[in-house]
Design an enzyme around this catalytic site. Structure first.
Site, PDB file in Angstrom:
ATOM      1  N   SER A  49       4.372   3.495   2.844  1.00 22.35           N
ATOM      2  CA  SER A  49       5.636   2.842   3.210  1.00 22.35           C
ATOM      3  C   SER A  49       6.679   3.874   3.616  1.00 22.35           C
ATOM      4  O   SER A  49       7.410   3.700   4.596  1.00 22.35           O
ATOM      5  CB  SER A  49       6.180   2.051   2.018  1.00 22.35           C
ATOM      6  N   GLY A  57       0.597  -4.194   9.355  1.00 26.28           N
ATOM      7  CA  GLY A  57       1.703  -5.158   9.278  1.00 26.28           C
ATOM      8  C   GLY A  57       3.043  -4.452   9.241  1.00 26.28           C
ATOM      9  O   GLY A  57       4.035  -4.930   9.803  1.00 26.28           O
ATOM     10  N   SER A  62       9.544 -10.009   0.369  1.00 25.76           N
ATOM     11  CA  SER A  62       8.841  -9.093   1.262  1.00 25.76           C
ATOM     12  C   SER A  62       9.739  -7.956   1.729  1.00 25.76           C
ATOM     13  O   SER A  62      10.765  -8.179   2.356  1.00 25.76           O
ATOM     14  CB  SER A  62       8.299  -9.854   2.477  1.00 25.76           C
ATOM     15  N   ASP A  72       0.424  -4.530  -3.936  1.00 28.14           N
ATOM     16  CA  ASP A  72      -0.799  -3.964  -3.356  1.00 28.14           C
ATOM     17  C   ASP A  72      -1.815  -3.550  -4.413  1.00 28.14           C
ATOM     18  O   ASP A  72      -2.918  -3.121  -4.083  1.00 28.14           O
ATOM     19  CB  ASP A  72      -0.441  -2.749  -2.480  1.00 28.14           C
ATOM     20  N   ARG A 103      -8.137  -1.958   0.635  1.00 32.57           N
ATOM     21  CA  ARG A 103      -7.926  -1.977  -0.816  1.00 32.57           C
ATOM     22  C   ARG A 103      -9.069  -2.692  -1.551  1.00 32.57           C
ATOM     23  O   ARG A 103      -9.322  -2.414  -2.718  1.00 32.57           O
ATOM     24  CB  ARG A 103      -6.569  -2.590  -1.157  1.00 32.57           C
TER      25      ARG A 103
HETATM   26  C1  S3P Z   1       5.174  -2.827   2.619  1.00 33.61           C
HETATM   27  C2  S3P Z   1       5.496  -3.982   1.980  1.00 33.61           C
HETATM   28  C3  S3P Z   1       4.504  -4.878   1.365  1.00 33.61           C
HETATM   29  C4  S3P Z   1       3.180  -4.166   1.121  1.00 33.61           C
HETATM   30  C5  S3P Z   1       2.739  -3.372   2.318  1.00 33.61           C
HETATM   31  C6  S3P Z   1       3.779  -2.338   2.700  1.00 33.61           C
HETATM   32  C7  S3P Z   1       6.254  -2.028   3.230  1.00 33.61           C
HETATM   33  O1  S3P Z   1       4.277  -5.973   2.223  1.00 33.61           O
HETATM   34  O2  S3P Z   1       2.193  -5.109   0.790  1.00 33.61           O
HETATM   35  O3  S3P Z   1       1.521  -2.711   2.051  1.00 33.61           O
HETATM   36  O4  S3P Z   1       6.005  -0.845   3.576  1.00 33.61           O
HETATM   37  O5  S3P Z   1       7.366  -2.545   3.374  1.00 33.61           O
HETATM   38  P1  S3P Z   1       5.205  -7.304   2.171  1.00 33.61           P
HETATM   39  O6  S3P Z   1       6.535  -6.924   2.645  1.00 33.61           O
HETATM   40  O7  S3P Z   1       4.516  -8.251   3.083  1.00 33.61           O
HETATM   41  O8  S3P Z   1       5.167  -7.735   0.734  1.00 33.61           O
END
Ligand code: S3P
Length: 439
Positions: free
Chosen positions: A21, A92, A165, A317, A391
């Site tokens: 992140s 994502g 989120s 996670d 994972r």
């Molecule tokens: C993340 C937020 C989380 C996490 C992802 C990384 C981020 O997702 O699961 O691996 O870097 O902001 P969500 O925001 O969908 O919970």
């Protein structure tokens, strides 16, 4: 395919790659400054490479020099329209954060991703962006490919999120950076706050407070950010696999250095502490606005727990590896309020339940919960489908260290998404894994 067999004790010092992140955000924030940002310890995983490539397409210069990454940006509002589609691969974070970051600059971009990312909901990002005047056209209203047309006249939102989120929060805040006026974002539970911390580290201002309605963040638009030197701490989510393996394999004793200990990321450590894990936290420090520490773990007999719902966002996670620990613990482990797991890189409730059941573990699950009945000895002896989810793959590579019969893991390529070199590092401390075919 990877064959995993019971190992003897795991021991030694482990260095875990940079936090995923924080790595994404370091690249993005660097690209929002005029001048050179230097990043040490950047995670060089497939996901982060997607963000690097994406900001290059948006006009930033990113290169690796003498082991460090350098990002030269054009400042807030300085992105230019990419000539090609932005391919986010499996990531994502790349897709959602960058949709927000470019949305208040009058450029357009097409976002695409791999099969898994193309099935993950994007309406959670499209909704707040539409509210501020951004035009997004998505397949079936929510899925990639998405065409985004940014606006120069964004109306700053007063937005209350439906989902916990950090990606949604970050997208809205990054959009707010180039809007006139104040962006207000409300979340029920505080999700990982790396965006807020990094914004401040780059000289920006954000006000966050806890209220009866949840956590409220106020961001004044049109701020100028100043380039920085960033050091990325080790990823606590990646560390959780080695921590879990050391807890399960008898006689183990490992130390992991410089783990990010941000409160919004350590729900897993809190839960395993309740389960009876032997964990020592030493050398607490702060780097670049993030708390870090070394963590020593020794094998422990664990007991099942009810995971408090309030901790879910801070360990979102880590549920796949927690489910593995739960399978070996004494008694039941209840995980509730985990519906977000259904829209991760795979449907993680199903992927974990299926793999564990195949190994002989009793698992009950529904749309937002999973209960695992622990047993001292897990049978194993099966081929585990990872559903191409990094994972899930790493979780079962850990479980295989203690199953009665060896297990096989359908693929290991997905691991590169977040933890390149996982298999080699795991072997270094004594794990028993071998590649069956070259991929
Ligand atoms: C993340 C937020 C989380 C996490 C992802 C990384 C981020 O997702 O699961 O691996 O870097 O902001 P969500 O925001 O969908 O919970």
């Amino acid at each position: 395919m990877i064959k995993v067999q019971r190992s003897k004790k795991l021991s030694g010092f482990v260095s875990i790659p940079g936090d995923k992140s924080i790595s994404h955000r370091a690249i993005i924030f660097g690209s929002l400054c005029v001048g050179k940002t230097t990043i040490t310890g950047l995670l060089e995983s497939e996901d982060v490479k997607r963000t690097i490539e994406a900001v290059r397409q948006l006009g930033a210069k990113v290169e690796k020099k003498n082991g460090k990454w350098e990002v030269y940006g054009f400042g807030v509002g300085g992105f230019t329209s990419p000539e090609n589609v932005i391919d986010c691969g499996n990531s994502g974070t790349t897709c959602r954060l960058l949709m927000g970051a470019i949305s208040t600059t009058p450029i357009s971009a097409i976002f695409v991703g791999d099969k898994s990312l193309s099935q993950r909901p994007m309406d959670r990002i499209i909704e707040p962006l539409s509210e501020i005047g951004v035009k997004c056209t998505a397949r079936e209203g929510s899925f990639l490919p998405i065409t985004l047309e940014g606006t120069s006249s964004a109306i700053p939102p007063d937005f209350e999120s439906r989902v916990d989120s950090a990606q949604v929060k970050s997208a809205v805040l990054l959009a707010g950076l180039n809007s006139r006026g104040t962006t207000k974002y409300v979340e029920k539970t505080l999700t990982r706050d790396h965006t807020e911390r990094m914004l401040m580290f780059f000289g920006g201002k954000i006000k966050s407070e806890k209220t009866d309605n949840g956590y409220v963040h106020y961001l004044q638009g049109l701020q100028e950010l100043k380039p920085q030197e960033i050091t990325v701490p080790s990823d606590p989510s990646s560390a959780s696999f080695f921590i879990a393996a050391a807890l399960m394999v008898e006689g183990s004793d490992i130390t992991i250095k410089n783990i990010c200990m941000n409160e919004t990321r350590i729900g897993f450590l809190k839960v395993i502490d309740k389960m009876g894990a032997s964990i020592e936290v030493n050398n607490k420090k702060t780097i670049c606005g993030e708390p870090i520490a070394d963590v020593r773990v020794k094998s422990s007999r664990l007991k099942g727990v009810k995971v408090p719902k309030s901790l879910v966002p801070s360990m979102i996670d880590e549920f796949p590896i927690l489910a593995v620990l739960a399978a070996l613990a004494e008694g039941e482990t209840e995980m509730k309020g985990i519906e977000e797991l259904k829209v991760k890189e795979s449907d993680r409730i199903f992927s974990m339940a299926k793999g564990l059941r195949d190994c002989g573990v009793n698992v009950f699950f529904g749309d937002d919960y999973m209960t695992v009945k622990g047993t001292r000895e897990v049978r194993g002896g099966q081929l585990i489908n990872t559903f191409s989810d990094h994972r899930i793959a790493m979780s079962f590579m850990c479980l295989g260290q203690v199953t009665q019969k060896p297990i096989e893991i359908s693929e290991s390529a997905s691991v590169g998404t977040s933890f390149p070199g996982f298999v080699e590092k795991f072997k270094e401390i004594g794990a028993n894994l071998s590649s069956q075919t070259s991929r």
